[in-house]
Design an enzyme around this catalytic site. Structure first.
Site, PDB file in Angstrom:
ATOM      1  N   CYS A 148      34.106  42.962  40.966  1.00 11.04           N
ATOM      2  CA  CYS A 148      34.713  41.683  40.576  1.00 11.04           C
ATOM      3  C   CYS A 148      33.852  40.923  39.571  1.00 11.04           C
ATOM      4  O   CYS A 148      34.343  40.393  38.574  1.00 11.04           O
ATOM      5  CB  CYS A 148      34.919  40.798  41.806  1.00 11.04           C
ATOM      6  SG  CYS A 148      35.717  41.592  43.204  1.00 11.04           S
ATOM      7  N   ASP A 149      32.553  40.832  39.859  1.00 13.86           N
ATOM      8  CA  ASP A 149      31.691  39.911  39.121  1.00 13.86           C
ATOM      9  C   ASP A 149      30.661  40.584  38.223  1.00 13.86           C
ATOM     10  O   ASP A 149      29.983  39.902  37.446  1.00 13.86           O
ATOM     11  CB  ASP A 149      30.968  38.994  40.118  1.00 13.86           C
ATOM     12  CG  ASP A 149      31.953  38.217  40.975  1.00 13.86           C
ATOM     13  OD1 ASP A 149      32.882  37.633  40.404  1.00 13.86           O
ATOM     14  OD2 ASP A 149      31.799  38.199  42.210  1.00 13.86           O
TER      15      ASP A 149
ATOM     16  N   CYS B 162      30.562  41.311  45.327  1.00 10.92           N
ATOM     17  CA  CYS B 162      31.494  42.307  44.776  1.00 10.92           C
ATOM     18  C   CYS B 162      31.097  42.625  43.341  1.00 10.92           C
ATOM     19  O   CYS B 162      31.365  41.841  42.429  1.00 10.92           O
ATOM     20  CB  CYS B 162      32.929  41.776  44.833  1.00 10.92           C
ATOM     21  SG  CYS B 162      34.134  42.876  44.049  1.00 10.92           S
TER      22      CYS B 162
END
Length: 327
Positions: free
Chosen positions: A156-157, A153
């Site tokens: 997200c990261d 992701c």
């Protein structure tokens, strides 16, 4: 794992707490766009509706920019999830948030849903809208370095890789979107695609070509991840020449498609060879009476937010017809 939130502390709107002693007309499993659409359409038909899912928005929460929902020129995954939640709260739907359905048992015509906290809920019909999860490459080193340089992701990261060199594996829409997201954060982005050409939409490929810090490698297979506590490099091989090369990166984002989250019903309904629930496209019914499905967990080819929402509505209408004609 318990993701539960205290609904009493939230602005619940008309949402109710789910009741173990109640027989619901429809229970929607999932909380993404297809699930929310299904729950709202079922409630608008006057049915007693329950919904069980981890977090409103589902996979949408892992998406950054969204520009393909007609009527909404541009938004983000987080903002769109907020609109879904706001709309859901306009209806008297019993919502169990922060939990997964671990088992579905048949009880005559009815179904019993068992959640990960051991609670059971009875329902006349079920709509499976559990979406899908990222597919892995299954190469040496991948599992070892998940969370230590290997991610699924970018939204997200990606922020952890500011000013660093990263790779994106996969040249479909999700891969190109991830590369574009990361290009504004990382020092450099190398996109590796297995096929001889990118599979992403033309508009995304045009945006990709405009970014000076994105390099594209085609017709190549990523074969190994190397590191020492954290990822240090990846190995890829040309499918044309068989030559192997090493790419030094601090992070790798895998974007090679999704696997349907259909495990809970695999013994109840018919699925295809990759686990997608096979549905009747007319009403989203499955091979099991009273079980319907919608969105990315099904064998519908197009995995798009707007299509998932339409499929959710169709599944709700299918469940309604079933209840008044066959239950």
């Amino acid at each position: 794992m318990d993701f539960s939130l205290n609904l009493g502390a939230l602005d619940e709107g008309k949402l109710a707490k789910i009741d173990e002693n109640k027989l619901y007309d429809v229970t929607v499993v999932g909380s993404g766009p297809a699930a929310v659409s299904a729950a709202i359409y079922a409630a608008r038909k006057g049915l007693n509706v329950a919904m069980i899912g981890v977090k409103i928005g589902g996979q949408v929460l892992d998406t950054n920019e969204i520009e393909n929902i007609i009527g909404t020129i541009s938004t983000t995954g987080a903002k769109f999830a907020q609109t879904l939640e706001k709309h859901l709260k306009e209806y008297e739907i019993a919502f169990k948030e922060g939990h997964l359905v671990k088992e579905i048992k048949e009880d005559g015509k009815d179904k019993i849903l068992v959640t990960d906290d051991g609670k059971s809920y009875k329902t006349k019909t079920v709509i499976m809208a559990t979406g899908a999860k990222p597919r892995s490459l299954n190469i040496p080193g991948e599992a070892e370095y998940v969370g230590k340089g290997v991610h699924y992701c970018s939204t997200c990261d990606g922020p952890f890789y500011k000013g660093l060199d990263v790779a994106v594996i996969g040249g479909g829409n999700s891969g190109v979107e991830a590369a574009l997201d990361l290009s504004g954060i990382a020092k450099s982005v190398t996109l590796i695609e297995f096929m001889p050409e990118l599979k992403a939409d033309k508009v995304l490929q045009e945006k990709l070509a405009e970014q000076s810090n994105i390099k594209v490698i085609l017709n190549s297979a990523t074969t190994k991840v190397n590191g020492n506590e954290f990822v240090e490099n990846i190995v890829y091989k040309s499918r044309e020449t068989e030559e192997e090369k090493i790419l030094n990166v601090e992070g790798m984002f895998v974007e090679v498609g999704l696997s349907p989250r259909s495990e809970v019903v695999k013994d109840l309904v018919e699925t295809n060879k990759i686990g997608e629930i096979i549905i009747n496209p007319e009403n989203n019914s499955t091979s099991a009476a009273g079980i319907f499905a919608a969105g990315d967990v099904t064998n519908i080819k197009q995995k798009q937010i707007i299509i998932a929402m339409g499929e959710g509505a169709k599944a709700a209408l299918g469940a309604f017809d079933y209840l008044i004609t066959k239950y």
